[in-house]
Design a protein around this motif. Sequence first.
Motif, PDB file in Angstrom:
ATOM      1  N   SER A 267      30.567  25.524  61.781  1.00 46.65           N
ATOM      2  CA  SER A 267      31.076  24.486  60.899  1.00 46.65           C
ATOM      3  C   SER A 267      30.747  24.814  59.448  1.00 46.65           C
ATOM      4  N   GLU A 268      31.588  24.324  58.530  1.00 39.57           N
ATOM      5  CA  GLU A 268      31.318  24.488  57.106  1.00 39.57           C
ATOM      6  C   GLU A 268      30.301  23.466  56.613  1.00 39.57           C
ATOM      7  N   ASP A 269      29.942  22.519  57.434  1.00 33.38           N
ATOM      8  CA  ASP A 269      28.934  21.522  57.083  1.00 33.38           C
ATOM      9  C   ASP A 269      27.575  22.219  56.999  1.00 33.38           C
ATOM     10  N   SER A 270      26.973  22.203  55.822  1.00 36.63           N
ATOM     11  CA  SER A 270      25.723  22.941  55.601  1.00 36.63           C
ATOM     12  C   SER A 270      24.475  22.097  55.824  1.00 36.63           C
ATOM     13  N   ARG A 271      24.658  20.851  56.183  1.00 37.41           N
ATOM     14  CA  ARG A 271      23.480  20.008  56.421  1.00 37.41           C
ATOM     15  C   ARG A 271      22.691  20.536  57.615  1.00 37.41           C
ATOM     16  N   PRO A 272      21.356  20.423  57.578  1.00 39.35           N
ATOM     17  CA  PRO A 272      20.543  20.870  58.724  1.00 39.35           C
ATOM     18  C   PRO A 272      20.875  20.052  59.978  1.00 39.35           C
ATOM     19  N   ARG A 273      20.752  20.695  61.126  1.00 44.97           N
ATOM     20  CA  ARG A 273      20.998  20.020  62.400  1.00 44.97           C
ATOM     21  C   ARG A 273      19.718  19.382  62.918  1.00 44.97           C
ATOM     22  N   ILE A 274      19.850  18.218  63.534  1.00 44.47           N
ATOM     23  CA  ILE A 274      18.769  17.595  64.292  1.00 44.47           C
ATOM     24  C   ILE A 274      19.374  16.993  65.560  1.00 44.47           C
ATOM     25  N   ILE A 275      18.529  16.734  66.535  1.00 43.84           N
ATOM     26  CA  ILE A 275      18.987  16.187  67.807  1.00 43.84           C
ATOM     27  C   ILE A 275      18.171  14.954  68.155  1.00 43.84           C
ATOM     28  N   PHE A 276      18.867  13.892  68.528  1.00 44.62           N
ATOM     29  CA  PHE A 276      18.228  12.686  69.058  1.00 44.62           C
ATOM     30  C   PHE A 276      18.302  12.750  70.582  1.00 44.62           C
ATOM     31  N   LEU A 277      17.166  12.722  71.248  1.00 42.99           N
ATOM     32  CA  LEU A 277      17.125  12.604  72.702  1.00 42.99           C
ATOM     33  C   LEU A 277      16.567  11.223  73.025  1.00 42.99           C
ATOM     34  N   MET A 278      17.473  10.302  73.276  1.00 41.63           N
ATOM     35  CA  MET A 278      17.119   8.894  73.472  1.00 41.63           C
ATOM     36  C   MET A 278      17.195   8.555  74.961  1.00 41.63           C
ATOM     37  N   GLY A 279      16.478   7.506  75.359  1.00 44.79           N
ATOM     38  CA  GLY A 279      16.571   7.127  76.756  1.00 44.79           C
ATOM     39  C   GLY A 279      15.684   5.953  77.089  1.00 44.79           C
ATOM     40  N   ALA A 280      15.965   5.358  78.231  1.00 39.33           N
ATOM     41  CA  ALA A 280      15.157   4.246  78.719  1.00 39.33           C
ATOM     42  C   ALA A 280      13.779   4.759  79.143  1.00 39.33           C
ATOM     43  N   THR A 281      12.818   3.869  79.184  1.00 41.65           N
ATOM     44  CA  THR A 281      11.487   4.228  79.640  1.00 41.65           C
ATOM     45  C   THR A 281      11.559   4.783  81.065  1.00 41.65           C
ATOM     46  N   ALA A 282      10.769   5.792  81.343  1.00 39.96           N
ATOM     47  CA  ALA A 282      10.682   6.428  82.666  1.00 39.96           C
ATOM     48  C   ALA A 282      11.955   7.170  83.061  1.00 39.96           C
ATOM     49  N   SER A 283      12.769   7.546  82.066  1.00 37.74           N
ATOM     50  CA  SER A 283      14.024   8.249  82.374  1.00 37.74           C
ATOM     51  C   SER A 283      13.894   9.768  82.294  1.00 37.74           C
ATOM     52  N   GLY A 284      12.701  10.285  82.021  1.00 34.31           N
ATOM     53  CA  GLY A 284      12.491  11.725  82.012  1.00 34.31           C
ATOM     54  C   GLY A 284      12.711  12.398  80.673  1.00 34.31           C
ATOM     55  N   LYS A 285      12.576  11.650  79.569  1.00 36.58           N
ATOM     56  CA  LYS A 285      12.835  12.211  78.239  1.00 36.58           C
ATOM     57  C   LYS A 285      11.867  13.347  77.889  1.00 36.58           C
ATOM     58  N   THR A 286      10.569  13.119  78.140  1.00 34.87           N
ATOM     59  CA  THR A 286       9.575  14.112  77.756  1.00 34.87           C
ATOM     60  C   THR A 286       9.782  15.415  78.515  1.00 34.87           C
ATOM     61  N   ARG A 287       9.993  15.335  79.815  1.00 34.74           N
ATOM     62  CA  ARG A 287      10.214  16.537  80.618  1.00 34.74           C
ATOM     63  C   ARG A 287      11.405  17.332  80.093  1.00 34.74           C
ATOM     64  N   LEU A 288      12.492  16.628  79.824  1.00 32.49           N
ATOM     65  CA  LEU A 288      13.701  17.301  79.353  1.00 32.49           C
ATOM     66  C   LEU A 288      13.492  17.890  77.961  1.00 32.49           C
ATOM     67  N   ALA A 289      12.800  17.174  77.095  1.00 29.09           N
ATOM     68  CA  ALA A 289      12.528  17.681  75.744  1.00 29.09           C
ATOM     69  C   ALA A 289      11.724  18.978  75.806  1.00 29.09           C
ATOM     70  N   CYS A 290      10.740  19.031  76.700  1.00 28.22           N
ATOM     71  CA  CYS A 290       9.924  20.242  76.832  1.00 28.22           C
ATOM     72  C   CYS A 290      10.763  21.403  77.367  1.00 28.22           C
ATOM     73  N   GLU A 291      11.661  21.113  78.299  1.00 22.87           N
ATOM     74  CA  GLU A 291      12.554  22.161  78.813  1.00 22.87           C
ATOM     75  C   GLU A 291      13.422  22.726  77.692  1.00 22.87           C
ATOM     76  N   LEU A 292      13.955  21.848  76.847  1.00 22.87           N
ATOM     77  CA  LEU A 292      14.794  22.301  75.738  1.00 22.87           C
ATOM     78  C   LEU A 292      13.989  23.108  74.720  1.00 22.87           C
ATOM     79  N   ALA A 293      12.725  22.703  74.512  1.00 21.94           N
ATOM     80  CA  ALA A 293      11.872  23.422  73.565  1.00 21.94           C
ATOM     81  C   ALA A 293      11.523  24.816  74.065  1.00 21.94           C
ATOM     82  N   ASP A 294      11.577  25.031  75.374  1.00 22.97           N
ATOM     83  CA  ASP A 294      11.349  26.364  75.926  1.00 22.97           C
ATOM     84  C   ASP A 294      12.512  27.306  75.616  1.00 22.97           C
ATOM     85  N   GLU A 295      13.693  26.739  75.435  1.00 17.88           N
ATOM     86  CA  GLU A 295      14.900  27.540  75.271  1.00 17.88           C
ATOM     87  C   GLU A 295      15.324  27.705  73.820  1.00 17.88           C
ATOM     88  N   HIS A 296      14.964  26.758  72.955  1.00 13.72           N
ATOM     89  CA  HIS A 296      15.459  26.755  71.577  1.00 13.72           C
ATOM     90  C   HIS A 296      14.295  26.624  70.587  1.00 13.72           C
TER      91      HIS A 296
END
Length: 314
Positions: free
Chosen positions: A3-32
């Motif tokens: 994209s020509e959009d030069s703004r920095p990228r960020i990601i929101f990983l939102m979810g209900a309590t006990a929905s596995g957000k932390t586990r998934l965030a750690c998996e993504l941090a292993d890859e990126h």
Amino acid sequence: MHSEDSRPRIIFLMGATASGKTRLACELADEHPFDLVSVDSALVYRGMDIGTAKPDAATLARYPHRLVDIRDPEQAYSAAEFRADAIAELQGIAKSGRIALLVGGTGLYFRALERGLSELPEADSETRTRLAIEVERFGKAYMHERLARLDPQSAARLNVNDSQRVQRALEVFELRGKPMSDLQGGKRDRLPFRILKLALVPRDRSALHARIAERFDLMLEQGFVDELRSLRRRPGWSPDLPSMRAVGYRQGWAYLDGSATLDAFRLASIHATRQLAKRQMTWLRSEVDARMFDSGAENVSCEVGNAVRAFLDR
């Protein structure tokens, strides 16, 4: 194709309590090249570890989460403070050439960060103290009726028993001479980042409810009651502290006071957590630009991973 959009990228990983957000965030941090930023109004507090389901020490050592353990439970922490702290973290992460992955379930914080906050006055201790005295003298219903005359819109959305927010609305009117509902519609400072919003919303609520119960039983095994006792012994502790409104903590004081059994404490906490999850899912569904994923699906990690890679490749 980028994209020509030069703004920095960020990601929101939102979810209900006990929905596995932390586990998934750690998996993504292993890859990126992600740096994790917590978006949770309870995880900011030191010493509130078990009852908040805070990632354990080993997890935090391997996957550091910014904005965890930054306040003592006796200290207040507002959405405005979170926004300022989060923006400072995001700017630092972007300068380092990495990408912020914001993970949590506090909708107010996500919304304040993305959309900005209205120009409301800072708290005034003299006005706040006087209003608190008037609540004790005249009662909650009287204060709510006063607000209804001054700011009908705010009164309509606030429960008569929500004395803290009723007092805040009255304080704003006295300090600004205008209803809070008018001031909240002012110009806001939006976040200068490209955002991918991912939401974990379980389709099977019964499975989520079972996980909530299992998690709370694990908290009890891990020493949640001892954690409550330790907090209660701290100087300056009060059940009215903002930190003590966290689910599980406010239910625990009745047990420690002897006015509820351990089983009643357990059931009340599980019920309150399920109600929290319901509110979170309602909010998440209102985020029309968020990508929704079934947190209970076997392939949820793969689906979320594909969405992240597509966003990073744009």
